[in-house]
Motif scaffolding. Structure first.
Motif, PDB file in Angstrom:
ATOM      1  N   TYR A 263     -79.064  -1.218  68.403  1.00 35.84           N
ATOM      2  CA  TYR A 263     -78.855  -2.044  69.592  1.00 35.84           C
ATOM      3  C   TYR A 263     -78.292  -3.405  69.163  1.00 35.84           C
ATOM      4  CZ  TYR A 263     -81.615   1.502  71.943  1.00 35.84           C
ATOM      5  OH  TYR A 263     -82.070   2.696  72.452  1.00 35.84           O
ATOM      6  N   PRO A 264     -76.994  -3.459  68.895  1.00 32.36           N
ATOM      7  CA  PRO A 264     -76.381  -4.683  68.363  1.00 32.36           C
ATOM      8  C   PRO A 264     -76.454  -5.851  69.333  1.00 32.36           C
ATOM      9  CG  PRO A 264     -74.690  -3.091  68.987  1.00 32.36           C
ATOM     10  CD  PRO A 264     -75.999  -2.376  69.073  1.00 32.36           C
ATOM     11  N   LEU A 265     -76.518  -7.064  68.768  1.00 32.61           N
ATOM     12  CA  LEU A 265     -76.573  -8.259  69.594  1.00 32.61           C
ATOM     13  C   LEU A 265     -75.318  -8.394  70.454  1.00 32.61           C
ATOM     14  CD1 LEU A 265     -78.041 -10.974  67.178  1.00 32.61           C
ATOM     15  CD2 LEU A 265     -79.244  -9.641  68.909  1.00 32.61           C
ATOM     16  N   LEU A 266     -75.497  -9.027  71.597  1.00 33.89           N
ATOM     17  CA  LEU A 266     -74.385  -9.265  72.513  1.00 33.89           C
ATOM     18  C   LEU A 266     -73.412 -10.279  71.924  1.00 33.89           C
ATOM     19  CD1 LEU A 266     -76.456  -9.672  75.808  1.00 33.89           C
ATOM     20  CD2 LEU A 266     -75.181  -7.646  75.095  1.00 33.89           C
ATOM     21  N   ASN A 267     -72.144 -10.099  72.248  1.00 35.58           N
ATOM     22  CA  ASN A 267     -71.175 -11.133  71.917  1.00 35.58           C
ATOM     23  C   ASN A 267     -71.137 -12.151  73.061  1.00 35.58           C
ATOM     24  OD1 ASN A 267     -69.600 -10.023  74.010  1.00 35.58           O
ATOM     25  ND2 ASN A 267     -68.419  -8.751  72.603  1.00 35.58           N
TER      26      ASN A 267
END
Length: 537
Positions: A263-267
């Protein structure tokens, strides 16, 4: 779910939550389904679990409860109002005013305390029924059954954790071996016995046992892509939250990275898009609000989103603390989520500076004042009936601004897990590890972030606290964070009005002030022979 009359509604509540469109019910009237039928197979129990997913956000439909406090949709913003992170600019239509004034959770007869207790024990009773029925009937193990049981154990762990951290003294600041917890009920069905308050330690022991069992089942479960379900990642996240709340830094640091894996961090673009959908990459767990079954004027976005077309928002845009916002660097894109220069257009604003450029210190002529208001209304899709206010929130935006359409409710994001890992490592005096964890979030949000500045435990914790208050603003964490950190409230320089906030303006720290503990509902004391007025918080 301690009161006998409430437990007797278990079968009815299961019926309500099972969708009539499911094949299982095609030929059976919904008002004739028994508890036995609803728990007769892994397929039917899966439908019951689906009902809990809906209960997380929807209006309360249980007899004896109140629809005016609708699951996490209500309690996420409510806990941030009590915890002081969401600043109300005016009384608005009165919703949550008693929360921020500390006149609600401190009252045993309040609907807020009752529904929080009532709904969480409903989750527990339904989970008990699934867990115990599955054991009694010895269903053969399948991936789908593992999924159902994993979620049932996780829901029970989550529910008891929410209860014990809200209706009991904080684990870290109290004496968990003797402090009163909440009643532990693991049985299901007749004779519907109630129970006394266990110790905080005993409740935590059961929580940890349940979440470990949940993880073991979910590791063997069928996979799914629906974030409203409790996945293995969400279970890891619950485990990390529980560990953090009791000062088990090692497990908090261990499970938080597992929870955010994948669950990658938001840009920047996604972070500023409005937090209105579970499809954002960071969302680990959240409620998909069903259009036909939403709670509209009791929905999460009704309380939190500036442009929602409701009386709560039009006269009461929610603010971030001035002290908090003014520390956001210009290189941190999160500074765009609040508007410090928004004109104060509400004559009823609690700071007595609203309604005109003559009272708003940011403006010196009428044209600039109203031009600024119009620009905000147009940009964020509000109506001409909406007021604006300095430091107002635009972090939360609707998919259809200016209306009342439902939007998703986010329960868990990977950014929170990064901050749990950083805090746990800081508390273990692992300075390098905490710096590295903090850098994962800090470098994404702030192009000039420098982790090496935070080279002591004190500096790290100060930064982590600030990051949580900014990053997780409006997501329901501040009340429990203040308890864990043993910090009181002082709104003197926040922009909050002392006249509006009353008892909630300055509050002593939790270790010396038991008003941080929610009152046990009076109806519970009246109905449960094991709990008397002497056991009240």
């Amino acid at each position: 779910m301690i009161q006998k009359k409430i437990i007797l509604l278990l079968a009815l509540s299961i019926v309500i939550f099972v969708s009539c469109s499911e094949e299982y019910l095609e030929n059976i009237p919904t008002d004739s389904i028994s508890e036995e039928a609803a728990l007769s197979s892994e397929e039917s129990m899966a439908l019951v679990i689906n009902g809990l997913h809906r209960m997380m956000y929807a209006q309360n439909v249980l007899e004896g409860g109140s629809s005016s406090r609708s699951g996490e949709s209500h309690f996420i913003p409510s806990l941030d109002a009590i915890g002081g992170n969401i600043i109300h600019s005016s009384p608005g239509n009165g919703w949550m005013t008693a929360d921020l004034q500390w006149q609600n959770h401190t009252l045993a007869s309040s609907t807020t305390a009752f529904n929080f207790w009532f709904q969480r024990y409903h989750f527990i009773s339904v989970s008990n029924a699934i867990i115990n029925t599955s054991a009694e009937k010895e269903f053969p193990e399948t991936e789908n059954l593992n999924n159902v049981l994993g979620q049932a154990y996780a829901y029970r762990a989550w529910s008891y954790w929410r209860l014990v951290t809200t209706f009991s003294k904080g684990y870290i600041i109290g004496d968990p071996s003797t402090d009163a917890g909440v009643p532990l009920i693991l049985d299901s069905g007749a004779p519907y016995d109630s129970a006394p308050r266990g110790t905080v330690e005993a409740v935590y022991t059961q929580i940890e046992k349940d979440i470990d069992i949940a993880i073991s089942y979910l590791l063997k479960a069928s996979t799914h892509n629906n974030k409203s379900h409790i996945s293995i990642n969400a279970a890891y996240g619950i485990k990390a939250r529980v560990a953090l709340s009791k000062g088990d830094w090692e497990n908090a640091a261990k499970y938080a990275p597992l929870a955010r894996d994948g669950y990658p961090l938001l840009n920047e673009t996604d972070w500023l898009s409005g937090f209105n959908t579970n499809e954002l990459s960071e969302v680990i767990w959240g409620g998909y609000v069903i259009d036909t079954e939403t709670n509209y004027y009791q929905s999460y976005f009704y309380y939190i989103a500036f442009a929602f077309n409701g009386s709560q928002n039009r006269s009461n845009p929610k603010l971030i603390s001035k002290e908090l916002y003014d520390k956001i660097p210009t290189t941190d894109y999160r500074n765009q989520a609040w508007l410090p220069q928004a004109p104060n257009t509400n004559p009823a604003a609690s700071n007595d500076q609203g309604g005109s450029y003559e009272t708003d210190s940011n403006y010196n002529n009428e044209n600039d004042f109203w031009d600024a208001w119009e620009e905000i209304i147009i940009k964020y899709g509000a109506t001409t009936g909406h007021n604006t206010h300095p430091y107002m929130n635009v972090k939360f935006k609707q998919k259809t601004p200016g209306g009342i359409d439902p939007d998703d409710v986010i329960y868990m994001r990977s950014a929170e897990m990064v901050l749990i890992e950083a805090e746990a490592k800081a508390m273990m005096a692992d300075i390098t590890g905490a710096q590295d964890a903090l850098d994962v979030l800090g470098s994404e949000r702030d192009s000039a972030f420098d982790k090496t500045v935070f080279d002591t435990q004190t500096k790290l914790m100060d930064e982590i606290k600030w990051q949580r208050r900014v990053e997780l603003w409006g997501e329901g964490f501040s009340y429990h964070d203040q308890i864990r950190w043993d910090e009181g409230l002082n709104q003197t320089n926040s922009g909050a009005s002392e006249v509006l906030y009353k008892n909630g303006f300055i509050v002593d720290k939790p270790s010396v002030n038991d008003e941080w503990i929610f009152k046990i509902p009076q109806s519970e004391i009246d109905a449960n022979p094991n709990i008397t007025e002497a056991h009240q918080n």
